[in-house]
Motif scaffolding. Sequence first.
Motif, short mmCIF file in Angstrom:
data_model
loop_
_atom_site.label_atom_id
_atom_site.label_comp_id
_atom_site.label_asym_id
_atom_site.label_seq_id
_atom_site.Cartn_x
_atom_site.Cartn_y
_atom_site.Cartn_z
N VAL A 121 0.85 -1.20 0.00
CA VAL A 121 0.00 0.00 0.00
C VAL A 121 0.88 1.25 0.00
O VAL A 121 0.59 2.22 -0.70
CB VAL A 121 -0.97 0.00 1.21
N TRP A 122 1.96 1.23 0.76
CA TRP A 122 2.91 2.35 0.76
C TRP A 122 3.42 2.62 -0.65
O TRP A 122 3.47 3.75 -1.10
CB TRP A 122 4.06 2.06 1.71
N GLN A 123 3.80 1.54 -1.35
CA GLN A 123 4.28 1.70 -2.73
C GLN A 123 3.20 2.28 -3.63
O GLN A 123 3.46 3.16 -4.46
CB GLN A 123 4.77 0.36 -3.28
N GLN A 124 1.97 1.80 -3.46
CA GLN A 124 0.84 2.30 -4.26
C GLN A 124 0.65 3.80 -4.02
O GLN A 124 0.49 4.57 -4.98
CB GLN A 124 -0.42 1.53 -3.88
N ILE A 125 0.69 4.22 -2.76
CA ILE A 125 0.49 5.63 -2.43
C ILE A 125 1.66 6.47 -2.92
O ILE A 125 1.48 7.56 -3.47
CB ILE A 125 0.26 5.82 -0.91
N SER A 126 2.89 5.96 -2.77
CA SER A 126 4.07 6.73 -3.19
C SER A 126 4.09 6.97 -4.70
O SER A 126 4.69 7.94 -5.16
CB SER A 126 5.35 6.05 -2.74
N MET A 127 3.40 6.12 -5.46
CA MET A 127 3.37 6.27 -6.92
C MET A 127 2.20 7.12 -7.40
O MET A 127 2.09 7.40 -8.60
CB MET A 127 3.34 4.89 -7.58
N MET A 128 1.34 7.57 -6.49
CA MET A 128 0.20 8.38 -6.88
C MET A 128 0.66 9.74 -7.40
O MET A 128 1.59 10.34 -6.86
CB MET A 128 -0.75 8.61 -5.70
N THR A 129 0.00 10.21 -8.45
CA THR A 129 0.28 11.55 -8.97
C THR A 129 -0.02 12.56 -7.88
O THR A 129 -1.09 12.55 -7.29
CB THR A 129 -0.61 11.83 -10.21
N GLY A 130 0.95 13.43 -7.63
CA GLY A 130 0.77 14.46 -6.61
C GLY A 130 1.45 14.17 -5.29
O GLY A 130 1.53 15.04 -4.43
N VAL A 131 1.95 12.93 -5.10
CA VAL A 131 2.67 12.60 -3.86
C VAL A 131 4.15 12.86 -4.08
O VAL A 131 4.76 12.32 -5.00
CB VAL A 131 2.42 11.13 -3.45
N ARG A 132 4.73 13.71 -3.23
CA ARG A 132 6.15 14.05 -3.33
C ARG A 132 7.01 13.15 -2.46
O ARG A 132 8.08 12.71 -2.87
CB ARG A 132 6.36 15.51 -2.93
N ASP A 133 6.53 12.87 -1.22
CA ASP A 133 7.33 12.09 -0.28
C ASP A 133 6.41 11.54 0.80
O ASP A 133 5.30 12.04 1.01
CB ASP A 133 8.41 12.97 0.35
N ILE A 134 6.88 10.51 1.50
CA ILE A 134 6.12 9.90 2.60
C ILE A 134 7.10 9.57 3.73
O ILE A 134 8.17 9.00 3.48
CB ILE A 134 5.42 8.59 2.17
N THR A 135 6.72 9.90 4.94
CA THR A 135 7.42 9.43 6.14
C THR A 135 6.48 8.45 6.82
O THR A 135 5.29 8.74 6.99
CB THR A 135 7.74 10.60 7.10
N THR A 136 7.00 7.29 7.20
CA THR A 136 6.14 6.22 7.71
C THR A 136 6.60 5.77 9.09
O THR A 136 7.80 5.65 9.35
CB THR A 136 6.18 5.01 6.75
N THR A 137 5.63 5.52 9.96
CA THR A 137 5.90 4.89 11.25
C THR A 137 4.95 3.70 11.38
O THR A 137 3.86 3.69 10.82
CB THR A 137 5.67 5.85 12.44
N VAL A 138 5.38 2.69 12.12
CA VAL A 138 4.56 1.51 12.37
C VAL A 138 4.29 1.43 13.87
O VAL A 138 5.21 1.61 14.68
CB VAL A 138 5.26 0.21 11.88
N THR A 139 3.06 1.19 14.22
CA THR A 139 2.67 1.10 15.62
C THR A 139 3.20 -0.20 16.22
O THR A 139 2.96 -1.28 15.68
CB THR A 139 1.14 1.14 15.76
N LEU A 140 3.93 -0.09 17.32
CA LEU A 140 4.45 -1.27 18.01
C LEU A 140 3.43 -1.84 18.98
O LEU A 140 3.27 -3.05 19.08
CB LEU A 140 5.74 -0.92 18.76
N SER A 141 2.74 -0.98 19.71
CA SER A 141 1.68 -1.42 20.60
C SER A 141 0.77 -0.25 20.88
O SER A 141 1.18 0.91 20.81
CB SER A 141 2.24 -1.98 21.90
N THR A 142 -0.47 -0.56 21.23
CA THR A 142 -1.45 0.46 21.57
C THR A 142 -1.66 0.42 23.09
O THR A 142 -1.98 -0.64 23.63
CB THR A 142 -2.79 0.20 20.86
N VAL A 143 -1.44 1.54 23.75
CA VAL A 143 -1.57 1.58 25.19
C VAL A 143 -2.84 2.29 25.64
O VAL A 143 -3.30 2.09 26.75
CB VAL A 143 -0.33 2.19 25.87
#
Length: 147
Positions: A121-143
Amino acid sequence: MRRHLDRIDQLILAELRHNARIPVAALGDRVNLSRNAVRQRIERLERDEYIQGYTIVEHTAEARANVTANLFVYRTDRMRGGEVIAALKSVPEVVICDVMSGEFDLFVRLEAPSVDRVRAVWQQISMMTGVRDITTTVTLSTVIDRT
C-alpha cells in the motif's frame, strides 16, 4: 436536561459496561428491581444520553492482528492536491486521512493484515500523482484506545 444518576442507575450502567447483553430480568436481580423497572430506567438513561448507542467492539486476537502504519504524506502542491485524497479514498486499508497544517500535508493511517501489505500500500500511495514524499511509522503497541 440530564438528571443526576442515583446509586441504582450507576449499578445498572456498571452491569451493562461489564455485560451489555445481560437479560433485563437478570439485571433486575442484580440491582434488586423488577424487570419492568429496569427497562424503564434504561429507557430514561437512553433519553438522558447516558446511554448513547449500541455497538460491537471486537477485542479478539484476529481483530488486533492488523499492522497499523502512520503515513505522513507530502504532496507536490498542497493547495491543489485533491487528486491524492481522491485516490486514497479507493484504498481499503486507509482508515483515516486528515489534512494537516504544518510540515506535512496529510496524515494517513493504514490497517493491514501484514507488514508486506503495508509495504504494498505504501508503494501504491508513493506512486500516486501528486505525492512528493512519505514518512512512515509503524505502531508497536497500543496503550490507550478510546475508539
